[in-house]
Design an enzyme around this catalytic site. Sequence first.
Site, short mmCIF file in Angstrom:
data_model
loop_
_atom_site.label_atom_id
_atom_site.label_comp_id
_atom_site.label_asym_id
_atom_site.label_seq_id
_atom_site.Cartn_x
_atom_site.Cartn_y
_atom_site.Cartn_z
N HIS A 1 0.82 -1.12 0.15
CA HIS A 1 0.01 -0.03 0.07
C HIS A 1 0.78 1.27 -0.04
O HIS A 1 0.51 2.29 -0.62
CB HIS A 1 -0.83 0.02 1.27
CG HIS A 1 -1.93 -1.12 1.24
ND1 HIS A 1 -2.24 -1.87 2.31
CD2 HIS A 1 -2.86 -1.52 0.38
CE1 HIS A 1 -3.19 -2.78 2.27
NE2 HIS A 1 -3.48 -2.61 0.87
N LYS B 1 -18.15 -6.18 8.81
CA LYS B 1 -16.96 -7.01 8.65
C LYS B 1 -16.06 -6.57 10.08
O LYS B 1 -15.89 -5.36 10.12
CB LYS B 1 -16.31 -6.72 7.40
CG LYS B 1 -15.56 -7.79 6.89
CD LYS B 1 -15.28 -7.37 5.32
CE LYS B 1 -13.75 -7.45 4.93
NZ LYS B 1 -13.46 -7.02 3.59
N ARG C 1 -2.70 -6.26 -8.36
CA ARG C 1 -1.58 -7.20 -8.09
C ARG C 1 -1.84 -8.31 -9.26
O ARG C 1 -0.75 -9.01 -9.78
CB ARG C 1 -1.78 -7.93 -6.84
CG ARG C 1 -1.12 -7.06 -5.79
CD ARG C 1 -1.49 -7.63 -4.29
NE ARG C 1 -3.07 -7.37 -4.35
CZ ARG C 1 -3.65 -7.76 -3.31
NH1 ARG C 1 -2.99 -8.10 -2.11
NH2 ARG C 1 -5.06 -7.44 -3.26
N SER D 1 -2.92 -8.33 2.67
CA SER D 1 -3.44 -8.08 4.27
C SER D 1 -3.67 -9.26 4.96
O SER D 1 -3.55 -9.47 6.07
CB SER D 1 -4.37 -7.04 4.27
OG SER D 1 -4.13 -5.65 3.71
P1 ADP Z 1 -9.84 -3.64 -0.31
O1 ADP Z 1 -10.71 -4.28 0.83
O2 ADP Z 1 -10.83 -2.61 -0.75
O3 ADP Z 1 -9.36 -4.48 -1.43
P2 ADP Z 1 -7.25 -3.41 0.67
O4 ADP Z 1 -6.73 -2.69 1.99
O5 ADP Z 1 -7.14 -4.96 0.53
O6 ADP Z 1 -8.66 -3.27 0.48
O7 ADP Z 1 -6.41 -3.00 -0.56
C1 ADP Z 1 -6.50 -1.54 -0.97
C2 ADP Z 1 -5.78 -1.42 -2.43
O8 ADP Z 1 -4.40 -1.82 -2.33
C3 ADP Z 1 -6.59 -2.45 -3.50
O9 ADP Z 1 -6.53 -1.60 -4.56
C4 ADP Z 1 -5.46 -3.43 -3.59
O10 ADP Z 1 -5.37 -4.17 -4.80
C5 ADP Z 1 -4.03 -2.72 -3.41
N1 ADP Z 1 -3.23 -3.56 -2.93
C6 ADP Z 1 -3.43 -4.64 -1.71
N2 ADP Z 1 -1.90 -5.10 -1.71
C7 ADP Z 1 -1.24 -4.35 -2.46
C8 ADP Z 1 0.23 -5.08 -3.02
N3 ADP Z 1 1.14 -5.72 -2.07
N4 ADP Z 1 0.65 -3.88 -3.56
C9 ADP Z 1 0.08 -2.87 -4.46
N5 ADP Z 1 -1.24 -2.80 -4.06
C10 ADP Z 1 -1.99 -3.46 -3.23
#
Ligand code: ADP
Length: 156
Positions: free
Chosen positions: A18, A42, A91, A129
């Site tokens: 992120h 959630k 990703r 995550s």
């Molecule tokens: P959500 O629950 O909305 O998917 P996340 O917190 O999981 O939220 O992810 C937020 C954003 O960050 C999404 O666009 C996701 O694809 C991106 N993301 C998650 N992990 C990575 C990573 N390792 N590298 C780049 N982008 C990521």
Amino acid sequence: MKKIALFPGSFDPFTKGHEDIVLRGLNIFDEVVIGIGKNANKKRYFPLETMKELIEGTFSNRENVKVITYEDLTARIAREVGAKFLLRGLRNTTDFEYENGISQVNRYVYEEIETVFLITSPQLAPISSSIIRDLHRYGQNVDDFLPYNLPKPSIV
Ligand code: ADP
């Protein structure tokens, strides 16, 4: 006019993946607002307010990064903070399928909004995550995946 992007997500937790999207987003936009979405249905693993503080600490030396929490439609919040862009990371093809749908819906809600996708840096692509939550739940140190140190003793 200032180009503002909203980077929405659950950030449970906010990872180095992120962080990479935020830093690269700053090469494109004047300001990035990180929006931690609350989902009433959630239960979070890492408490929302703690995560907000940790993210704020990560970007404390950058005036053009803000952190907010919200419980509403993402596109509405974008309008509220003056963001005409949503920033998201891609990703893999699973992300693409999901993002394709929500970006259409976001434009339905706020037709001026444009979603900008950044392809993940390869070394950060495996970070998710949910995997970090699993590692942490069973006592594995996860500091290598996070741009900050989790408070000790453990916050959950
Ligand atoms: P959500 O629950 O909305 O998917 P996340 O917190 O999981 O939220 O992810 C937020 C954003 O960050 C999404 O666009 C996701 O694809 C991106 N993301 C998650 N992990 C990575 C990573 N390792 N590298 C780049 N982008 C990521």
